[in-house]
Design a protein around this motif. Structure first.
Motif, PDB file in Angstrom:
ATOM      1  N   ARG A   1      64.800 -63.328 -39.061  1.00 57.16           N
ATOM      2  CA  ARG A   1      64.732 -64.764 -39.315  1.00 57.16           C
ATOM      3  C   ARG A   1      66.111 -65.283 -39.710  1.00 57.16           C
ATOM      4  O   ARG A   1      66.859 -64.597 -40.415  1.00 57.16           O
TER       5      ARG A   1
ATOM      6  N   ASP B   1      64.956 -66.718 -33.213  1.00 58.36           N
ATOM      7  CA  ASP B   1      64.866 -65.683 -34.244  1.00 58.36           C
ATOM      8  C   ASP B   1      63.567 -64.918 -34.057  1.00 58.36           C
ATOM      9  O   ASP B   1      62.940 -65.002 -33.003  1.00 58.36           O
TER      10      ASP B   1
ATOM     11  N   THR C   1      60.596 -65.246 -35.064  1.00 59.95           N
ATOM     12  CA  THR C   1      59.310 -65.928 -34.986  1.00 59.95           C
ATOM     13  C   THR C   1      59.285 -67.149 -34.079  1.00 59.95           C
ATOM     14  O   THR C   1      58.215 -67.542 -33.621  1.00 59.95           O
TER      15      THR C   1
ATOM     16  N   TRP D   1      60.552 -72.925 -41.121  1.00 62.72           N
ATOM     17  CA  TRP D   1      60.360 -71.887 -40.107  1.00 62.72           C
ATOM     18  C   TRP D   1      59.914 -70.586 -40.730  1.00 62.72           C
ATOM     19  O   TRP D   1      60.013 -70.349 -41.894  1.00 62.72           O
TER      20      TRP D   1
END
Length: 593
Positions: free
Chosen positions: A551, A575, A577, A593
């Motif tokens: 992340r 990233d 996710t 996020w």
């Protein structure tokens, strides 16, 4: 006479062989007549004729022992050819016969190269792995090089079980691999890259594909599905565009499988316009292709578009499965559509016939956590019929850190550590949580426990595609040939951001050290180095595409927004996710996020 009809008595008496060739099944009485005619006429003394009879045994002789007796009591000595004929007639449930014929002590017969290919392909993965091991024991390591059909079957068996090393050993023994062999190996690497998100496996696919193209073997649609999947995993848009152009140039059929791979590749490379073009041109649409497009929209934070596409999918009558529901719910999570996500979760079983799995519960926890409804999320976890997993707890802890819920976060941390006490990512998450709360001693304690247990944190890395060449950067990396220029550009970027009012968010650094030292550490995160190199090496105004394995931290996220504004560049960052589209000082994720 139809293929499945019983032959007349006259037809049997005149010539039983045409009847044998046409029959797919025979009643026990008719089978007995055929058997008797072959024996009395002497036709049973010829192996091909008796093999035809053995083919019918699966439907006519109920007992495995009787089928075996039929072979052993034939007028011919039992051979591997006849045994193989009997096995082929009983796929995919031929394992008892295989064991009786070849694994007895002592074995009744010795298998040959024709025994295994069909048997391997018809068996489930674990059974296929055991059979592949037996085949190499009986036939020797060089069997795959002598028989290409066997070699391709062994490759496929090892590939389905994720045994890449075994797969590669078999492939390397084949002197001139043909198309099935290449496809089996490439598919094995593609499956491994997809399951483990391993960039090394994906890069290996591109190297193997280059070798294949330089040989005399011509790729087909199966080849390109594996190659295009690897391009998506790596974010190698240049290679993916080339593979797509290759398919069109050689007039390969862009069927639903290839189209799905292209949609996934373009969405994972940040090219939603191209993904939508491919999707719109699919003529044999299926659920998997819809799922790929829905997942792409979810990754890019386009929740409303995903819901519209989902409605279209339902209206056109395509089956909705668990992957579909998860994709649409993830789209709601990334777009902050709490009510829509809750509606889907409440109706997925009643209206769509999909039983909620742990992934769906986890996504619902994520939706509630993003919206700050942490008490409702905790209640959902405690009321589940299935045990919660670590991913669910990690999602709740991150939300607690963002919304400042220290007490709930501490309770959830205890549950997470009870479930996964040795997972390195959990300790990093705890450090992040404590640092966000400015509990520096707790953050340091989590890192010390991790170090004491010998747990290593996965290093952050960023992949950058510049004109079809992939560049990888690690935090503080100085191995790149242009390292001097990159670090000079990092300093320039920091100076210009400072002029624009940027102040480093040092909670992203986990230790309570001097603020200036924290700011320096942030400057050399892998994505910062990738952006600096892109500003040097890419054409002015060209989008910058970065693939990150972890992340993105809060400070890198904030500074990248400013870079997009100060330098007038669109930065597309993937990233672990989701995607972040940075334009003119804003991000598509809305800073959550």
């Amino acid at each position: 006479m139809s293929r499945d009809a019983a032959p007349s008595r006259h037809a049997l008496a005149a010539d039983p062989l045409p009847a044998l060739r046409r029959l797919r099944a025979a009643a026990p009485r008719v089978f007995g007549q055929l058997h008797a005619l072959l024996l009395t006429s002497g036709l049973a003394l010829h192996s091909p004729n008796f093999a035809l009879l053995l083919r019918l045994a699966s439907s006519s002789v109920p007992s495995v022992s009787h089928r075996l007796q039929l072979l052993l009591c034939s007028p011919l000595p039992p051979t591997a050819f006849l045994a193989n004929s009997l096995l082929l007639a009983h796929l995919p449930s031929a394992l008892p016969l295989y064991s009786l014929l070849f694994l007895a002590s002592p074995p009744l017969l010795r298998p040959n190269e024709f025994t295994y290919p069909a048997l391997l392909r018809a068996s489930p993965p674990r059974t296929a792995l055991a059979l592949a091991t037996h085949s190499l024991k009986f036939l020797g390591a060089g069997a795959a090089s002598r028989d290409r059909v066997l070699g391709a079957a062994l490759l496929d068996a090892f590939a389905r079980c994720g045994r890449i090393a075994s797969c590669r050993r078999v492939f390397d023994r084949i002197v001139q691999p043909d198309l099935p062999a290449w496809n089996a190996l490439l598919t094995a690497y593609a499956r491994r890259a997809r399951d483990s998100s391993c960039a090394g496996e994906a890069a290996e696919i591109l190297e193997l594909f280059a070798r294949m193209v330089s040989s005399t073997v011509t790729p087909n649609e199966i080849t390109l599905v594996a190659v295009i999947s690897a391009c998506g995993e790596l974010g190698a848009l240049g290679h993916g565009l080339w593979a797509h152009a290759y398919a069109l140039r050689h007039r390969l059929t862009v069927n639903c499988y290839l189209a799905t791979a292209l949609v996934e590749m373009y969405t994972r490379c940040g090219e939603m316009d191209l993904a939508e073009q491919v999707f719109a041109g699919v003529t044999d649409m299926d659920t998997r292709c819809y799922n790929a497009m829905l997942q792409g929209l979810a990754f890019h934070g386009r929740g409303r578009a995903a819901l519209t596409l989902f409605d279209r999918m339902c209206a056109e009558g395509f089956p909705v499965d668990s992957v579909t529901m998860l994709a649409v719910m993830c789209a709601c999570a990334h777009a902050g559509l709490v009510d829509e996500g809750q509606w889907l979760f409440d109706r997925m079983e009643i209206q769509f016939g999909v039983t909620p799995r742990i992934e769906h519960y986890g996504c619902m926890v994520d939706i509630l956590g993003r919206a700050g409804q942490l008490d409702v999320a905790e209640k959902l976890i405690r009321g589940m019929d299935i045990p919660p997993n670590a991913a669910m707890y990690r999602s709740l802890i991150r939300a607690c850190g963002i919304h400042g819920k220290l007490e709930l976060g501490a309770r959830t941390i205890q549950e997470l550590m009870r479930l996964e006490p040795e997972h390195s990512g959990n300790y990093v998450l705890l450090s992040n949580f404590y640092a966000r709360m400015r509990l520096w001693e707790d953050a340091k304690k989590a890192r010390k426990e991790m170090k004491a247990m010998g747990i290593d944190k996965s290093p952050g890395s960023s992949l950058l595609d510049i004109d079809g060449v992939l560049h990888e950067f690690l935090m503080g990396d100085k191995t790149h040939p242009a390292s001097r220029e990159i670090y000079a550009m990092v300093q320039e970027i920091e100076a210009r951001l400072k002029e624009s009012g940027h102040r480093p968010s040092t909670t992203a650094v986990m230790f309570n050290v001097e603020e200036e030292d924290k700011a320096d550490a942030l400057s050399y995160h892998s994505e910062r180095l990738a952006i600096a190199f892109a500003l040097i090496a890419s054409s002015p105004g060209a989008p910058i595409r970065i693939i990150k394995n972890l992340r993105v931290c809060s400070d890198c996220h904030e500074s990248t927004k400013l870079v997009s504004q100060v330098y007038g560049r669109e930065i597309i960052m993937r990233d672990r996710t989701r995607f972040h589209h940075f334009r003119d000082g804003h991000c598509s994720c809305g800073d959550f996020w």
